[in-house]
Design an enzyme around this catalytic site. Structure first.
Site, mmCIF file in Angstrom:
data_model
loop_
_atom_site.group_PDB
_atom_site.id
_atom_site.type_symbol
_atom_site.label_atom_id
_atom_site.label_comp_id
_atom_site.label_asym_id
_atom_site.label_seq_id
_atom_site.Cartn_x
_atom_site.Cartn_y
_atom_site.Cartn_z
ATOM 1 N N HIS A 147 0.842 -1.201 0.000
ATOM 2 C CA HIS A 147 0.000 0.000 0.000
ATOM 3 C C HIS A 147 0.877 1.251 0.000
ATOM 4 C CE1 HIS A 147 0.606 -0.824 4.402
ATOM 5 N NE2 HIS A 147 1.020 0.426 4.319
HETATM 6 C C1 T46 Z 1 2.494 0.542 7.099
HETATM 7 C C2 T46 Z 1 3.310 -0.671 7.357
HETATM 8 C C3 T46 Z 1 4.756 -0.362 7.560
HETATM 9 C C4 T46 Z 1 -4.920 -0.725 13.201
HETATM 10 O O1 T46 Z 1 -6.052 -0.975 13.664
HETATM 11 N N1 T46 Z 1 -4.210 0.340 13.670
HETATM 12 C C5 T46 Z 1 -2.979 0.658 13.201
HETATM 13 O O2 T46 Z 1 -2.377 1.646 13.653
HETATM 14 C C6 T46 Z 1 -2.392 -0.170 12.198
HETATM 15 C C7 T46 Z 1 -1.009 0.130 11.647
HETATM 16 C C8 T46 Z 1 -3.120 -1.234 11.723
HETATM 17 N N2 T46 Z 1 -4.351 -1.513 12.229
HETATM 18 C C9 T46 Z 1 -5.089 -2.681 11.734
HETATM 19 C C10 T46 Z 1 -5.524 -2.589 10.292
HETATM 20 C C11 T46 Z 1 -5.538 -4.022 9.845
HETATM 21 O O3 T46 Z 1 -6.778 -4.609 10.162
HETATM 22 O O4 T46 Z 1 -4.236 -3.813 11.806
HETATM 23 C C12 T46 Z 1 -4.466 -4.673 10.708
HETATM 24 C C13 T46 Z 1 -3.170 -4.961 9.974
HETATM 25 O O5 T46 Z 1 -2.771 -3.777 9.244
HETATM 26 P P1 T46 Z 1 -2.093 -3.856 7.815
HETATM 27 O O6 T46 Z 1 -2.609 -5.005 7.066
HETATM 28 O O7 T46 Z 1 -2.219 -2.505 7.188
HETATM 29 O O8 T46 Z 1 -0.573 -4.139 8.248
HETATM 30 P P2 T46 Z 1 0.736 -4.044 7.348
HETATM 31 O O9 T46 Z 1 1.799 -4.717 8.109
HETATM 32 O O10 T46 Z 1 0.469 -4.505 5.965
HETATM 33 O O11 T46 Z 1 1.064 -2.462 7.270
HETATM 34 C C14 T46 Z 1 1.437 -1.767 8.443
HETATM 35 C C15 T46 Z 1 0.682 -0.442 8.531
HETATM 36 O O12 T46 Z 1 -0.728 -0.689 8.478
HETATM 37 C C16 T46 Z 1 1.039 0.486 7.400
HETATM 38 O O13 T46 Z 1 0.532 1.773 7.641
HETATM 39 O O14 T46 Z 1 2.951 1.497 6.495
HETATM 40 O O15 T46 Z 1 2.835 -1.481 8.435
#
Ligand code: T46
Length: 137
Positions: free
Chosen positions: A53
């Site tokens: 993303h």
């Molecule tokens: C990024 C990279 C480096 C939350 O509820 N609060 C939060 O602050 C974050 C970061 C995530 N979430 C929830 C949203 C999703 O349901 O946690 C779940 C996993 O998030 P995501 O699939 O976006 O995780 P990554 O590891 O793909 O990405 C994360 C961050 O979301 C993103 O902003 O830049 O780490």
């Protein structure tokens, strides 16, 4: 590191003595934004890839505080893979940069300081939409 828009490596100042080491991070002074949110990622299998993303407004500082991982960066023009394996190196991943995290060591802990509170509408999670968003900016 090549030039990826809104990204750069930061050398974090280590304060060390015979007791060990300490790194302090002060907003603006040590990294170029104010952090409203901190989160960390750990327990990742080596063969998984996260991220996929970009953000519309959020700037972030990534620090691998244990173990190692790689970050793939793409600003729509240039692409680069960056290895994070040093607690005293931070990677600024600014807005408008497609990023993926991969090649996690078992003990990897990736600490992230973010300039904005979590808001799903700040994410672009489709690569074609990301390129379209950049073209229309
Ligand atoms: C990024 C990279 C480096 C939350 O509820 N609060 C939060 O602050 C974050 C970061 C995530 N979430 C929830 C949203 C999703 O349901 O946690 C779940 C996993 O998030 P995501 O699939 O976006 O995780 P990554 O590891 O793909 O990405 C994360 C961050 O979301 C993103 O902003 O830049 O780490």
């Amino acid at each position: 590191m090549k030039t990826i828009k809104n990204c750069k490596l930061l050398n974090l100042h280590e304060i060390g003595d015979y007791r060990g080491k300490l790194i302090a991070l002060e907003e603006i002074k040590d990294y170029p934004f104010k952090a409203k949110r901190i989160y960390y990622i750990y327990g990742c299998e080596n063969n998984i890839r996260r991220g996929y993303h970009s953000h519309k407004r959020t700037d972030q500082l990534l620090i691998c505080v244990n173990g190692s991982c790689k970050i793939y960066l793409d600003d729509g023009m240039n692409k680069e893979d960056v290895l994070l394996d040093n607690k005293s190196i931070g990677l600024i991943v600014g807005r408008d940069v497609w990023h993926e995290m991969y090649d996690f060591s078992k003990d990897c802990v990736l600490l992230v300081l973010a300039s904005e509170l979590y808001n799903e509408s700040d994410y672009i999670r489709n690569y074609e939409d990301f390129l379209k968003y950049l073209r229309n900016k």
